[in-house]
Design a protein around this motif. Structure first.
Motif, PDB file in Angstrom:
ATOM      1  N   ALA A  35     -33.053 -17.164   7.190  1.00 13.09           N
ATOM      2  CA  ALA A  35     -32.968 -18.466   7.861  1.00 13.09           C
ATOM      3  C   ALA A  35     -31.561 -19.044   7.713  1.00 13.09           C
ATOM      4  O   ALA A  35     -31.023 -19.638   8.659  1.00 13.09           O
ATOM      5  CB  ALA A  35     -34.013 -19.425   7.286  1.00 13.09           C
ATOM      6  N   GLY A  36     -30.950 -18.846   6.564  1.00 12.37           N
ATOM      7  CA  GLY A  36     -29.582 -19.314   6.337  1.00 12.37           C
ATOM      8  C   GLY A  36     -28.568 -18.637   7.242  1.00 12.37           C
ATOM      9  O   GLY A  36     -27.601 -19.258   7.688  1.00 12.37           O
ATOM     10  N   LEU A  37     -28.785 -17.358   7.515  1.00 13.25           N
ATOM     11  CA  LEU A  37     -27.901 -16.635   8.436  1.00 13.25           C
ATOM     12  C   LEU A  37     -27.975 -17.236   9.837  1.00 13.25           C
ATOM     13  O   LEU A  37     -26.950 -17.463  10.486  1.00 13.25           O
ATOM     14  CB  LEU A  37     -28.272 -15.148   8.472  1.00 13.25           C
ATOM     15  CG  LEU A  37     -27.494 -14.286   9.464  1.00 13.25           C
ATOM     16  CD1 LEU A  37     -26.026 -14.178   9.057  1.00 13.25           C
ATOM     17  CD2 LEU A  37     -28.126 -12.903   9.569  1.00 13.25           C
ATOM     18  N   PHE A  38     -29.192 -17.521  10.300  1.00  5.80           N
ATOM     19  CA  PHE A  38     -29.352 -18.143  11.612  1.00  5.80           C
ATOM     20  C   PHE A  38     -28.729 -19.541  11.635  1.00  5.80           C
ATOM     21  O   PHE A  38     -28.135 -19.942  12.638  1.00  5.80           O
ATOM     22  CB  PHE A  38     -30.831 -18.194  12.012  1.00  5.80           C
ATOM     23  CG  PHE A  38     -31.312 -16.918  12.627  1.00  5.80           C
ATOM     24  CD1 PHE A  38     -31.372 -16.768  14.005  1.00  5.80           C
ATOM     25  CD2 PHE A  38     -31.692 -15.853  11.837  1.00  5.80           C
ATOM     26  CE1 PHE A  38     -31.805 -15.584  14.582  1.00  5.80           C
ATOM     27  CE2 PHE A  38     -32.125 -14.662  12.398  1.00  5.80           C
ATOM     28  CZ  PHE A  38     -32.182 -14.526  13.774  1.00  5.80           C
ATOM     29  N   HIS A  39     -28.848 -20.266  10.521  1.00  4.58           N
ATOM     30  CA  HIS A  39     -28.246 -21.587  10.438  1.00  4.58           C
ATOM     31  C   HIS A  39     -26.722 -21.489  10.533  1.00  4.58           C
ATOM     32  O   HIS A  39     -26.073 -22.254  11.261  1.00  4.58           O
ATOM     33  CB  HIS A  39     -28.667 -22.282   9.141  1.00  4.58           C
ATOM     34  CG  HIS A  39     -28.152 -23.667   9.007  1.00  4.58           C
ATOM     35  ND1 HIS A  39     -27.468 -24.090   7.896  1.00  4.58           N
ATOM     36  CD2 HIS A  39     -28.196 -24.734   9.846  1.00  4.58           C
ATOM     37  CE1 HIS A  39     -27.123 -25.354   8.047  1.00  4.58           C
ATOM     38  NE2 HIS A  39     -27.551 -25.771   9.229  1.00  4.58           N
ATOM     39  N   LYS A  40     -26.156 -20.537   9.809  1.00  2.00           N
ATOM     40  CA  LYS A  40     -24.705 -20.351   9.856  1.00  2.00           C
ATOM     41  C   LYS A  40     -24.256 -19.967  11.268  1.00  2.00           C
ATOM     42  O   LYS A  40     -23.242 -20.447  11.764  1.00  2.00           O
ATOM     43  CB  LYS A  40     -24.262 -19.279   8.860  1.00  2.00           C
ATOM     44  CG  LYS A  40     -22.759 -19.078   8.832  1.00  2.00           C
ATOM     45  CD  LYS A  40     -22.333 -18.095   7.772  1.00  2.00           C
ATOM     46  CE  LYS A  40     -20.807 -17.957   7.765  1.00  2.00           C
ATOM     47  NZ  LYS A  40     -20.358 -17.049   6.695  1.00  2.00           N
ATOM     48  N   ALA A 136     -24.068 -15.556  18.873  1.00  2.00           N
ATOM     49  CA  ALA A 136     -23.718 -16.242  17.628  1.00  2.00           C
ATOM     50  C   ALA A 136     -23.874 -15.322  16.426  1.00  2.00           C
ATOM     51  O   ALA A 136     -23.040 -15.334  15.510  1.00  2.00           O
ATOM     52  CB  ALA A 136     -24.578 -17.493  17.460  1.00  2.00           C
ATOM     53  N   LEU A 137     -24.923 -14.499  16.418  1.00  2.00           N
ATOM     54  CA  LEU A 137     -25.146 -13.572  15.304  1.00  2.00           C
ATOM     55  C   LEU A 137     -24.074 -12.483  15.256  1.00  2.00           C
ATOM     56  O   LEU A 137     -23.739 -11.973  14.180  1.00  2.00           O
ATOM     57  CB  LEU A 137     -26.533 -12.933  15.396  1.00  2.00           C
ATOM     58  CG  LEU A 137     -27.699 -13.880  15.093  1.00  2.00           C
ATOM     59  CD1 LEU A 137     -29.022 -13.224  15.477  1.00  2.00           C
ATOM     60  CD2 LEU A 137     -27.708 -14.268  13.614  1.00  2.00           C
TER      61      LEU A 137
END
Length: 139
Positions: A35-40, A136-137
Motif C-alpha cells: 500500500a505504501g508503494l502505491f501511495h508513493k 506511476a508505478l
C-alpha cells in the motif's frame, strides 16, 4: 520501477516465544509496504485509491518468502518494495528486508486489481489497472 522503503522497529508483539519475529507478522508488514508503494507512486492512500478508481482492492493470489536472517525485539529493519512485473490486471511485488546491510528476507507476491463483479456485487472480478497507475508505478 519505483522503489518504496519503510523502516520498521520490531516490537515485542511481533515476536514469538523464541524471541524472533513470528513469520505471519512479516506478511502484515508486506501488505502495508505494498500500500505504501502505491501511495508513493500516486500520492493517494489505499482508501483514496479505492474511491478514485472504483475498485475493491488488490488481494494477494500467490506469495512466497525466503528467510535468511531472523529479526528480534528491538531490531530495526528496512523493507524495500517494488513492482517487478505489471500485467493488465495483475502485478508482481518484490519485498527485500534488510537488517543493516544484510538481506534478511526476500519475498514475492502476485496481486490482482479487482472490482465488484458486474453480475453479482457480492463477488469480485479482476479489472484492468488504470494506465495512470501503471505509469506511476513504472516511475
Amino acid at each position: 520501477m519505483l522503489v518504496s522503503s519503510r523502516v520498521i522497529q520490531i516490537e515485542w508483539g511481533d515476536c514469538d516465544p523464541a524471541g524472533i519475529v513470528w513469520y505471519p507478522r512479516y506478511f502484515g508488514m508486506f501488505d502495508a509496504c505494498t500500500a505504501g508503494l502505491f501511495h508513493k507512486a500516486t500520492g493517494l492512500k489505499k482508501i483514496e485509491l479505492i474511491e478514485k478508481y472504483d475498485f475493491v482492492g488488490f488481494p494477494m493470489v500467490d506469495t512466497q518468502a525466503k528467510f535468511m536472517i531472523p529479526s528480534a525485539f528491538g531490531d530495526e529493519i528496512r523493507i524495500d518494495t517494488s513492482v517487478t512485473e505489471l500485467g493488465r490486471s495483475s502485478f508482481h511485488i518484490l519485498h527485500k528486508v534488510m537488517k543493516g546491510d544484510q538481506l534478511a528476507i526476500e519475498a514475492t507476491e502476485k496481486r490482482v486489481w479487482v472490482g465488484k463483479h458486474p453480475d453479482d456485487p457480492a463477488k469480485i472480478k479482476s479489472k484492468a489497472i488504470p494506465e495512470e497507475v501503471v505509469a506511476a508505478l513504472k516511475g
